[in-house]
Enzyme design. Structure first.
Site, PDB file in Angstrom:
ATOM      1  N   GLY A  77       3.906   6.794   8.174  1.00  0.00           N
ATOM      2  CA  GLY A  77       5.293   6.955   7.517  1.00  0.00           C
ATOM      3  C   GLY A  77       6.076   5.597   8.056  1.00  0.00           C
ATOM      4  O   GLY A  77       6.918   5.392   7.488  1.00  0.00           O
ATOM      5  N   ASN A  78       5.542   5.004   9.119  1.00  0.00           N
ATOM      6  CA  ASN A  78       6.213   3.886   9.523  1.00  0.00           C
ATOM      7  C   ASN A  78       6.032   2.812   8.742  1.00  0.00           C
ATOM      8  O   ASN A  78       6.565   1.673   8.940  1.00  0.00           O
ATOM      9  CB  ASN A  78       5.779   3.534  11.181  1.00  0.00           C
ATOM     10  CG  ASN A  78       6.703   3.943  11.884  1.00  0.00           C
ATOM     11  OD1 ASN A  78       6.072   5.072  12.933  1.00  0.00           O
ATOM     12  ND2 ASN A  78       7.909   3.610  12.327  1.00  0.00           N
ATOM     13  N   SER A  79       5.107   2.639   7.939  1.00  0.00           N
ATOM     14  CA  SER A  79       4.458   1.524   7.259  1.00  0.00           C
ATOM     15  C   SER A  79       5.716   1.187   6.257  1.00  0.00           C
ATOM     16  O   SER A  79       6.435   1.703   5.495  1.00  0.00           O
ATOM     17  CB  SER A  79       3.255   1.958   6.222  1.00  0.00           C
ATOM     18  OG  SER A  79       2.756   0.616   5.588  1.00  0.00           O
ATOM     19  N   HIS A 111       0.881  -1.329  -0.049  1.00  0.00           N
ATOM     20  CA  HIS A 111       0.085  -0.186  -0.177  1.00  0.00           C
ATOM     21  C   HIS A 111       0.848   1.264  -0.057  1.00  0.00           C
ATOM     22  O   HIS A 111       0.377   2.400  -0.411  1.00  0.00           O
ATOM     23  CB  HIS A 111      -0.970   0.029   1.235  1.00  0.00           C
ATOM     24  CG  HIS A 111      -0.313   0.420   2.582  1.00  0.00           C
ATOM     25  ND1 HIS A 111      -0.131  -0.722   3.327  1.00  0.00           N
ATOM     26  CD2 HIS A 111      -0.098   1.512   3.151  1.00  0.00           C
ATOM     27  CE1 HIS A 111       0.454  -0.222   4.489  1.00  0.00           C
ATOM     28  NE2 HIS A 111       0.630   1.162   4.279  1.00  0.00           N
ATOM     29  N   ASP A 144       0.325  -7.562   1.576  1.00  0.00           N
ATOM     30  CA  ASP A 144       0.444  -6.029   1.919  1.00  0.00           C
ATOM     31  C   ASP A 144       1.993  -6.010   1.751  1.00  0.00           C
ATOM     32  O   ASP A 144       2.514  -5.167   2.561  1.00  0.00           O
ATOM     33  CB  ASP A 144      -0.139  -5.569   2.886  1.00  0.00           C
ATOM     34  CG  ASP A 144      -0.085  -4.148   2.734  1.00  0.00           C
ATOM     35  OD1 ASP A 144       0.002  -3.655   1.501  1.00  0.00           O
ATOM     36  OD2 ASP A 144       0.044  -3.315   3.634  1.00  0.00           O
ATOM     37  N   GLY A 169      -6.945 -25.780  -0.166  1.00  0.00           N
ATOM     38  CA  GLY A 169      -8.033 -25.831  -0.719  1.00  0.00           C
ATOM     39  C   GLY A 169      -9.400 -26.290   0.296  1.00  0.00           C
ATOM     40  O   GLY A 169     -10.312 -26.863  -0.190  1.00  0.00           O
TER      41      GLY A 169
END
Length: 501
Positions: A248-250, A140, A170, A306
């Site tokens: 901003g840490n992401s 992201h 992500d 599955g």
């Protein structure tokens, strides 16, 4: 003389008695209570713990200090700044992104640069994985970016190449060509983390570069339902900590007290978008696997068990009259899957995978997310209260065990649909105003029946954004009923097709 003798006897007894009392005091009181009685003139007392023994990270000796861990890991954490073409982000995408990532950090409101054709999308963090310039961050952070700048700890800046992304976890992988010696992080083992253990979060909150905060591991294998996907393939088994993280840490590093990477900071629990007590990181057990796949294949090789699953709660156990209140309930089994071939059935309760207990869906997903198509896992399950075990060969979304490549410019053949597809170039994406996948050729199959032309560029499937060939597989394979395909004809005209799957 008799009185003088008595006096000396009394004096000697007093001296001996005093000596004994002093010895008892020194040995039994000052040793055990030393920290309470010495240095009484100082107003403060040390109450910290020290860096643990590297061979036993759960030990906590005296004088805790994160200095060495911060020195070791901080040079590997970079600042990521993203820019994009406004045409690549429709109003719908902007609205959905704000809703979905309001509790994420790294995606901020777009700010226009001097160049009217370029938008500052936001900023985040990344972690250098290899000396030759490979970097891991969050998907992201870089999603929809047409330019990604990486600012090093020493303020040098480079433009990065996007190697691949994995929305299901992500995560994303970047590559820079640096003219300096890079300092990669050392990987740690997230499986060895224990609740209560100290960790550090390193990143660039609010554009404050190289910020370090500390906290403890609050929980493991936490599912917070933030990676919402229609295909149900979002993998959430986060490490939960109380280390302070903010926008901003992401994509930044979560490290243990030895400075080893144990997670990639990804989300926060917040009503305001700022830190409110808890943060969440993707464990390195998953990061290493996703990174290796994206670097080698350009796409994550996801092995699927599955099965459709649910957590076994007290209510579910009572409702279905199960014999246990633990494990993961099998609500359904996919046709042609490894699970059905291994004998798993609806109503089974999975309790172990490869000798590791699984009591939640998140724990089961984490164990399977480490695997690739063709890998086999040992599954222990309960059926009618009796314990059984079986070996399941994992398969991909196509129902095979072959590995899929998704490199730029390479074509992918989906035989079951009768189409051969290819990621469009950045130049074409700029021209049509969005990313997408081009249909290179069409044979007999659902697409030909719907009269979809060769050269058609798929941009959305059932309103879901299509970025790569992998998205087409994830959105279409195993689908039943009607599907809406959106995109552009070779002439540039928009087109819509309804396909009966």
């Amino acid at each position: 003389m008799k009185r003088l003798g008595l006096f000396f006897i009394a004096l000697l007894s007093a001296i001996v008695g005093g000596g004994v009392a002093l010895g008892i005091y020194l040995n039994f009181f000052t040793t055990q209570g030393q920290s309470n009685f010495q240095n009484t003139n100082q107003p403060f007392v040390q109450t910290g713990f020290g860096n643990p023994d590297p061979l036993n990270p759960t030990l906590s000796p005296q004088n805790l200090s994160f200095v060495e861990a911060a020195k070791k890991a901080t040079p590997a954490v970079v600042h990521i700044q993203t820019f994009g073409n406004p045409a690549l982000m429709s109003n719908r995408q902007q609205d959905s992104m704000e809703d979905l990532f309001r509790d994420f950090f790294g995606q901020q409101s777009p700010n226009r640069n001097r160049n009217k054709n370029e938008v500052r999308m936001g900023s985040g963090s990344g972690v250098i994985i290899e000396k030759n310039g490979y970097i891991v961050t969050n998907n992201h952070v870089v999603e929809n970016a047409t330019r990604i700048d990486v600012v090093m700890n020493n303020q040098k800046s480079y433009t990065a190449e996007l190697i691949g992304t994995d929305p299901s976890t992500d995560l994303a992988v970047l590559k820079i060509e640096a003219d300096e010696e890079l300092m990669p992080v050392q990987f740690g083992n997230s499986d060895n983390l224990q609740v209560g253990e100290w960790v550090l979060a390193i990143g660039n909150p609010f554009d404050l570069t190289s910020t370090v905060t500390a906290g403890i591991v609050s929980a493991k294998a936490r599912n917070i339902n933030i990676l919402r996907r229609q295909d149900g393939l979002g993998v959430e088994a986060f490490i939960q900590t109380d280390a302070a993280v903010n926008p901003g840490n992401s994509g930044g590093a979560l490290v243990n007290v030895n400075g080893q990477l144990v997670g990639i900071n990804t989300a926060i629990a917040s009503q305001t978008g700022s830190f409110a007590g808890y943060s969440f990181a993707v464990p390195t057990a998953i990061v290493k696997k996703v990174y290796t796949d994206l670097k080698k294949h350009g796409i994550v090789q996801r092995g699927l068990l599955g099965v459709q699953i649910r957590d076994v709660t007290a209510d579910l156990s009572k409702e279905l009259d199960l014999s246990v209140v633990r494990g993961v309930y099998v609500a359904g089994v996919t046709e042609n899957s490894g699970a059905i071939e291994a004998g798993l059935e609806k109503g089974d309760v999975i309790i172990e995978v490869d000798d590791v207990q699984v009591n939640t869906s998140a724990q089961l997903q984490e164990r399977i997310a480490r695997k690739r198509p063709g890998d086999k896992v040992e599954v222990v399950y309960l059926r009618n209260g009796k314990e059984r075990n079986t070996n399941v060969e994992l398969k991909n979304r196509l129902g095979t065990t072959t590995l899929i490549t998704n490199e730029a410019g390479k074509m992918m053949n989906i035989e079951s649909l009768g189409i051969e597809i290819q990621n469009i170039s950045p130049e074409m994406a700029t021209k049509i105003g969005t990313t997408g996948v081009k249909i290179v050729s069409i044979d007999d199959g659902k697409f030909k029946e719907a009269q979809v032309p060769e050269g058609f560029v798929i941009t959305h499937i059932d309103k879901e954004k299509v970025d790569t060939s992998a998205d087409v597989i994830e959105f279409l394979e195993g689908k039943t009923g009607g599907v809406l395909i959106e995109g552009f004809h070779p002439t540039g005209r928009r087109g819509f097709f309804a396909i009966a799957m």
